[in-house]
Design an enzyme around this catalytic site. Structure first.
Site, mmCIF file in Angstrom:
data_model
loop_
_atom_site.group_PDB
_atom_site.id
_atom_site.type_symbol
_atom_site.label_atom_id
_atom_site.label_comp_id
_atom_site.label_asym_id
_atom_site.label_seq_id
_atom_site.Cartn_x
_atom_site.Cartn_y
_atom_site.Cartn_z
ATOM 1 N N GLY A 63 0.814 -1.224 0.000
ATOM 2 C CA GLY A 63 0.000 0.000 0.000
ATOM 3 C C GLY A 63 0.843 1.266 0.000
ATOM 4 N N THR A 65 1.958 3.125 -2.460
ATOM 5 C CA THR A 65 1.485 4.179 -3.366
ATOM 6 C C THR A 65 0.323 4.942 -2.733
ATOM 7 O OG1 THR A 65 2.010 2.612 -5.129
ATOM 8 C CG2 THR A 65 0.787 4.575 -5.767
ATOM 9 N N HIS A 124 11.976 0.957 1.351
ATOM 10 C CA HIS A 124 11.574 -0.430 1.597
ATOM 11 C C HIS A 124 12.586 -1.117 2.523
ATOM 12 C CE1 HIS A 124 8.214 -0.452 -1.064
ATOM 13 N NE2 HIS A 124 8.883 -0.482 -2.187
ATOM 14 N N ARG A 146 0.525 -5.113 5.293
ATOM 15 C CA ARG A 146 -0.656 -5.729 4.672
ATOM 16 C C ARG A 146 -0.627 -7.225 4.921
ATOM 17 N NH1 ARG A 146 -1.932 -5.191 -1.834
ATOM 18 N NH2 ARG A 146 -4.155 -5.672 -1.678
HETATM 19 P P1 A3P Z 1 -3.168 -5.173 -5.519
HETATM 20 O O1 A3P Z 1 -2.081 -5.727 -6.381
HETATM 21 O O2 A3P Z 1 -3.664 -6.170 -4.513
HETATM 22 O O3 A3P Z 1 -4.293 -4.569 -6.282
HETATM 23 P P2 A3P Z 1 2.486 -0.738 -3.372
HETATM 24 O O4 A3P Z 1 2.014 0.636 -3.626
HETATM 25 O O5 A3P Z 1 3.116 -0.932 -2.035
HETATM 26 O O6 A3P Z 1 3.312 -1.244 -4.512
HETATM 27 O O7 A3P Z 1 1.175 -1.656 -3.309
HETATM 28 C C1 A3P Z 1 0.407 -1.887 -4.460
HETATM 29 C C2 A3P Z 1 -0.935 -2.413 -4.034
HETATM 30 O O8 A3P Z 1 -1.713 -1.347 -3.466
HETATM 31 C C3 A3P Z 1 -1.731 -2.954 -5.207
HETATM 32 O O9 A3P Z 1 -2.551 -3.978 -4.665
HETATM 33 C C4 A3P Z 1 -2.541 -1.732 -5.606
HETATM 34 O O10 A3P Z 1 -3.672 -2.014 -6.393
HETATM 35 C C5 A3P Z 1 -2.913 -1.189 -4.235
HETATM 36 N N1 A3P Z 1 -3.278 0.244 -4.251
HETATM 37 C C6 A3P Z 1 -2.718 1.250 -4.963
HETATM 38 N N2 A3P Z 1 -3.339 2.404 -4.710
HETATM 39 C C7 A3P Z 1 -4.325 2.145 -3.826
HETATM 40 C C8 A3P Z 1 -5.325 2.944 -3.199
HETATM 41 N N3 A3P Z 1 -5.442 4.249 -3.432
HETATM 42 N N4 A3P Z 1 -6.164 2.334 -2.328
HETATM 43 C C9 A3P Z 1 -6.058 1.017 -2.082
HETATM 44 N N5 A3P Z 1 -5.136 0.206 -2.649
HETATM 45 C C10 A3P Z 1 -4.279 0.754 -3.516
#
Ligand code: A3P
Length: 316
Positions: A63, A65, A124, A146
């Protein structure tokens, strides 16, 4: 750092074959790709946090991003022109990652005085590796985590977008085994989470520990909680309105549908991945769509051993 061939340089480190033509190297109990190993070592050797810094720490795919969008919006909410920022910029570009942007891409020099004011920087890297840096000043850390099964599934899907995935795929079964053994980038996931969780318990004024699931369930409360933790609480007549606006603009539905975030092209900015790679489904429990019962049992077993046995009843 010396400019030697990384293969020669990392000969002494334990190495394991991973996927997408990458190997992982063990460094202080954690696993890194060659690029991130170099970057993380450089962070450890040269990064100097400031008391005004906000550090967003996370294991990949938990999460980051979303938190980048939220932290940016929470801390920049007083300037009206910032309303448009999230419609024009990908959150990954708004908040630089220590390893990727600053050390791999050599962006935004860290010694630039203007760039130092009110910095939000993401990483990270595990707390176990950064602790001497992070403890050296009063910077604040927000850590997001998560559910392990959703994290792994998100990582697995993410890697399928790599150009080398077809030639050297990561079979889901192997992915589960490697995740459970901790041999994934920045893994072991469990040690990563427990490292930050422990400091959040011992130093709650320094580390705020948030889970993706609680954020999904009640984004409003957590936006308020983050604001308070960062010393910019939502108060007065506008407070509630501001919270509502931030929750909406950073929601998966709105954020993933911004033109800039929908792009499947490699960005001109030099960012190494298409901006749409960071948005997929954004749901809790998505692992049920692809992990079989045996895989779930295997991960749950490790979760009990690592999390539950240490008093953290999370992840199952
Ligand atoms: P999924 O692959 O399960 O859809 P990170 O940003 O750490 O790389 O994590 C990416 C994950 O966060 C992806 O999960 C993505 O879809 C989800 N994600 C990105 N933006 C989000 C938001 N605004 N709210 C909820 N989940 C989000």
């Amino acid at each position: 750092m010396e400019a030697t061939n990384p293969d020669t340089k990392h000969n002494e480190l334990e190495k394991q074959k991973w996927c997408i033509r990458e190997s992982l190297y063990e460094f202080h109990g954690f696993w890194f790709t060659k690029t991130y190993l170099e970057a993380t070592k450089e962070v450890v050797e040269t990064f100097k946090p400031l008391p005004t810094d906000i550090i967003l720490a996370s294991f990949p795919k938990t999460g980051t991003t979303w938190l980048k969008a939220l932290l940016y919006s929470i801390t920049h909410r007083s300037s009206p022109q910032d309303d448009a920022v999230l419609t024009l910029n990908h959150p990954q570009e708004l908040i630089p990652s220590l390893e990727t942007n600053l050390y791999v891409r050599k962006q935004a020099p860290l010694n630039d005085d203007a760039a130092k004011q009110g910095r939000i920087l993401a990483t990270h890297a595990p707390h176990q590796i950064l602790q001497h840096l992070l403890n050296s000043c009063d910077c604040k850390i927000v850590y997001v985590t998560r559910n392990p099964k959703d994290t792994l599934v998100s990582l697995w899907h993410f890697l399928q977008k790599s150009k080398d995935f077809e030639d050297d795929p990561w079979e889901l079964e192997a992915a589960v085994d490697q995740f459970c053994d901790g041999v994934v980038p920045f893994g072991p996931y469990y040690d990563h989470v427990l490292g930050y969780r422990e400091v959040s318990i011992n130093m709650p004024q320094k580390v705020l520990f948030v889970t993706y699931e609680e954020l999904k369930e009640d984004t409003r409360s957590h936006v308020r909680r983050i604001g308070e933790f960062l010393g910019c609480p939502f108060v007065g007549e506008n407070g509630e309105e501001q919270v509502e606006k931030i929750v909406r603009l950073c929601s998966f539905e709105i954020l993933s549908n911004q033109e800039v975030n929908k792009s499947s092209e490699l960005p001109e900015s030099g960012f190494p991945l298409p901006y749409n790679s960071f948005f997929r489904r954004g749901e809790v429990g998505d692992h049920l769509s692809c992990l079989g019962d045996d895989m779930i049992r295997k991960i749950d077993h490790v979760t009990k051993l690592k999390f539950h046995a240490s008093g953290f009843h999370y992840g199952i």
